[in-house]
Structures are given as C-alpha cells and as structure tokens.
Design an enzyme around this catalytic site. Structure first.
Site, PDB file in Angstrom:
ATOM      1  N   CYS A  38       0.836  -1.204   0.000  1.00 48.92           N
ATOM      2  CA  CYS A  38       0.000   0.000   0.000  1.00 48.92           C
ATOM      3  C   CYS A  38       0.869   1.252   0.000  1.00 48.92           C
ATOM      4  CB  CYS A  38      -0.889  -0.047   1.243  1.00 48.92           C
ATOM      5  SG  CYS A  38      -1.837   1.450   1.520  1.00 48.92           S
ATOM      6  N   SER A  40       0.566   3.882   1.697  1.00 51.38           N
ATOM      7  CA  SER A  40       0.837   4.436   3.035  1.00 51.38           C
ATOM      8  C   SER A  40       2.162   3.922   3.581  1.00 51.38           C
ATOM      9  CB  SER A  40      -0.275   4.055   4.012  1.00 51.38           C
ATOM     10  OG  SER A  40      -1.511   4.411   3.497  1.00 51.38           O
ATOM     11  N   HIS A  43       4.871   6.022   2.236  1.00 49.89           N
ATOM     12  CA  HIS A  43       4.994   7.321   2.905  1.00 49.89           C
ATOM     13  C   HIS A  43       5.936   7.215   4.107  1.00 49.89           C
ATOM     14  CE1 HIS A  43       2.042   9.069   0.412  1.00 49.89           C
ATOM     15  NE2 HIS A  43       0.952   8.751   1.083  1.00 49.89           N
ATOM     16  N   HIS A  59       0.469  -3.519   6.333  1.00 50.56           N
ATOM     17  CA  HIS A  59      -0.770  -3.461   7.116  1.00 50.56           C
ATOM     18  C   HIS A  59      -1.956  -3.956   6.295  1.00 50.56           C
ATOM     19  CE1 HIS A  59      -0.506   0.248   4.805  1.00 50.56           C
ATOM     20  NE2 HIS A  59      -1.822   0.137   4.728  1.00 50.56           N
ATOM     21  N   CYS A 163      -6.985  -3.204   3.735  1.00 47.21           N
ATOM     22  CA  CYS A 163      -6.801  -1.748   3.676  1.00 47.21           C
ATOM     23  C   CYS A 163      -7.574  -1.109   2.527  1.00 47.21           C
ATOM     24  CB  CYS A 163      -5.324  -1.360   3.624  1.00 47.21           C
ATOM     25  SG  CYS A 163      -5.142   0.431   3.583  1.00 47.21           S
TER      26      CYS A 163
HETATM   27  C1  CXF Z   1      -3.198   4.227   6.660  1.00 45.52           C
HETATM   28  C2  CXF Z   1      -3.695   5.173   7.656  1.00 45.52           C
HETATM   29  C3  CXF Z   1      -2.591   5.771   8.474  1.00 45.52           C
HETATM   30  C4  CXF Z   1      -1.662   4.772   9.001  1.00 45.52           C
HETATM   31  C5  CXF Z   1      -1.206   3.783   8.010  1.00 45.52           C
HETATM   32  C6  CXF Z   1      -2.307   3.191   7.213  1.00 45.52           C
HETATM   33  N1  CXF Z   1      -4.289   3.676   6.021  1.00 45.52           N
HETATM   34  C7  CXF Z   1      -4.230   3.066   4.833  1.00 45.52           C
HETATM   35  O1  CXF Z   1      -3.289   2.921   4.133  1.00 45.52           O
HETATM   36 ZN    ZN Z   2      -3.004   0.985   3.312  1.00 50.55          ZN
END
Ligand code: CXF
Ligand code: ZN
Length: 361
Positions: A38, A40, A43, A59, A163
C-alpha cells in the site's frame, strides 16, 4: 521468521530474520499468506511521516491462524483471517459509540512496553507497524485485529480488504453515505481510488467521474465502473468536473493525499455536496478553502479506514466479492515475493500497478 525491516527513512527495507514470540492472552499467531503493498507504507519508508525503527511495515495482510493465546475466543487454528489495523479495545467511548476505527485505548490491545516484545531481532525490540507488521512470514496480533473470513475467498484477494477495499468502500458507504442516483468524483485511481469507484457503483451512483494524471489508470477506472474520466496532468480538473456534472458533484473523494487535490475535491462540489479526504495529507500542508462555499452547505470531512466496524463490514465485502459484485481479481496486478518488496515500491511510484501482493509459501 523472515520480515522486511524498516531501519531508516529513505533507505530500502531489509530482509532480516526475526524472532516472533508465542501468542499470550488474547493474541493470535497468524501465518501470512499474502500482503498487499500500500502507498501508506511508502509514505513511512520515504520519511513523509515518522515511524520508530526498527519496524516491520505492512498493514494489508491475510493469513491462517496457527496458534492462539489462552484467552482467545474469536478464532481457532486453521481459520482464515484478514489483519485489520483498526484494532479495537471494545470498551472505550469511541468503541462503545460504534466507532471502533477510532478506538482511543489501543494500549489495551498491546503488550506492556516494559515486558517481552512481540518481535525481536537478537535482543532488540522490533516495532510492529500499526500493530500488524504485515511484511513478515508471521504476524502476532490481538484477536481484535483480525476478521475471520470464509475459505472460499483466496487470501491474496482477501488481503486487499484489509486496507484499500475497506478504506474505499467504507468511505463511500459509512463516511459519505453516498445515495443512489447521485454524482461522484474520485481523485486518484490507485487501489483506494478504484475501491471508491467500485463502492460508488455499488451504492447506485449515477455518475462516477474518475480523475488521475495517468491515462492508463483512467482506462482501468472505467473497467471498475467510472462513467467519465478527467486527465488532470498539468491542469486543474475542477472546471471539467463541473462541466461534466452540470454544476458540481454531490460527493467527491480525494484518494491521493495532497493539499491541491483535497482543495479541488471541495471546489468541484455542487451546493450541498460533501468532499471526503481519504489520502494522507502531510500535517505541514494547510488545506485552504474559500469560506463563502459553506453558505451553500458544502462540506469537507476526513475518514479513517472507511469508518470501518471491521467485524461487520469485512464479511459483507467478502460476500460482494463472492457474488461477483466487487472485482478484486483485477485489482491484484502483480504478485511478488517478500524479498522483492523494494521493487514493488518502485513499481508503485512509477504508476505501473494497481496493487502488488506479496505471496508467501
Ligand atoms: C493508513 C492510515 C494511516 C496509518 C497507516 C495506514 N491507512 C491506509 O493505508
Ligand atoms: Zn493501506
């Protein structure tokens, strides 16, 4: 067990051999079968958001329960589960108000920080990203961080529900409550954006306008239910969306995480419309909105994991998949092994994939 470890922002993840403890109390040990890659996670890898190191990221994973702690009642060994970062305590005010995704006492589901950690590298404690740590051969989770699913759904497709799907469908159904016959604009056609498109279609939206800078992603969005597309490259897409919708859309969704697109999502609304910002907009970026628009009841709101009540929502999404109403097969555009995780991030940055899923033996 092998896991992809985050050691420093801006550096590739490293595959290392970790020790995972036995499940205690309400914990379950899950053998990971699939882990979605993902945006995220990227990031955090890139340091856009801080996270303590060393940590196992990931996650969006699914697997099979191997062992359970002595107080576990919800699952048994052999059960297929999706991991959920919305682990809930079940007794705080948020949980009891029907918002377990915003649980204010996650600590109640974690180990005592002064005791034996769930994950270790030698003697060093290793953090579990979002209490999951899905880029690993095993996950040691609280039982409230898993949802049991039928064995009919393949786990590499099920992982996405952890997710992208829950975030996108939930933003549509739970957060924005999209009404049949309405018009919708979706900014960003990655995994979450395509889940929003599919959710809008399931909710009966009459017009679904997909917006992205990549034309090939817009073509994909059409396959998932977009009725119109807008190429945003170098251009502000608001005028085009207003034109297509005859004055603005009823609902817009931002699935990128940028100040500019969050503002565009607001400005493309019709009077009375609602913009839902799903993407992770960095805290340093302030979203600026012309206050006069509030006079015509335009709204902008946040959403976290699709306002999910995961034990209720996830089995419903699994049913949608099994009934052929939710397309997860075409969302998994690449499969890779755990040690190819950094290449998977590169492919994501290049806009080559909807979702890469890491598969394990
Ligand atoms: C995120 C939300 C903030 C923390 C990590 C995961 N959600 C989806 O990717
Ligand atoms: Zn995610």
């Amino acid at each position: 067990m092998k896991a992809a470890v985050f050691r420093e922002p801006g550096k590739p993840l490293t595959i290392e051999d970790l020790h995972v403890d036995k499940p205690r109390g309400r914990e379950v040990l899950v053998r990971t079968v699939a882990a979605g890659v993902c945006h995220s996670d990227l990031h955090f890898v890139e340091g856009l958001y801080p996270y303590p190191a060393p940590a196992v990221l990931g996650h969006e994973s699914a697997g099979i329960v191997e062992q359970v702690g002595e107080q576990v009642t919800y699952v048994s060994p052999g059960d297929h589960v999706i991991a959920c970062l919305t682990v809930f305590c079940g007794s705080c005010e948020q949980c009891l108000s029907g918002r377990p995704n915003l649980c204010s006492n996650r600590a109640a589901t974690q180990r005592d920080p002064s005791g034996e950690p769930r994950l270790k590298l030698g003697n060093e404690m290793v953090h579990q990203f979002m209490d999951i740590g899905g880029y690993a051969e095993k996950m040691l989770l609280h039982e409230n961080a898993v949802v049991k699913v039928t064995k009919e759904i393949p786990l590499d497709r099920a992982a996405l529900i952890g997710c992208a799907v829950t975030t996108g469908l939930g933003a549509v159904f739970n957060t924005a409550k999209v009404q049949p016959g309405s018009s919708v604009a979706v900014f960003g056609c990655g995994g979450v954006g395509l889940a929003v498109v599919q959710g809008a279609k399931l909710a009966g939206a009459r017009q679904i306008i997909a917006v992205d800078v990549f034309e090939h992603k817009l073509e994909t969005a059409k396959k998932f239910g977009a009725t119109h597309t807008v190429v945003a490259a170098g251009d502000n897409p608001v005028r085009k969306i207003r034109e297509l919708s005859g004055g603005g859309v009823d609902y817009s969704f931002e699935a990128i995480g940028k100040k500019e697109t969050a503002e565009q999502a607001f400005y493309c609304l019709a009077p009375g419309g609602t913009a839902t910002v799903i993407g992770m907009v960095p805290g340093k970026d302030k979203i600026e909105i012309d206050g006069r628009h509030f006079l015509v009841e335009k709204r902008i709101q946040g959403t976290f994991m699709g306002s999910a009540r995961h034990r209720i929502d996830i089995p419903r999404y699994v049913d949608f998949y099994l009934q052929g109403r939710l397309n997860l097969d075409d969302m998994v555009t690449r499969r890779r092994r755990l040690d190819e995780i950094n290449q998977a991030f590169e492919a994501m940055k290049a806009g080559e994939v909807v979702r890469t899923v890491l598969t394990f033996n």
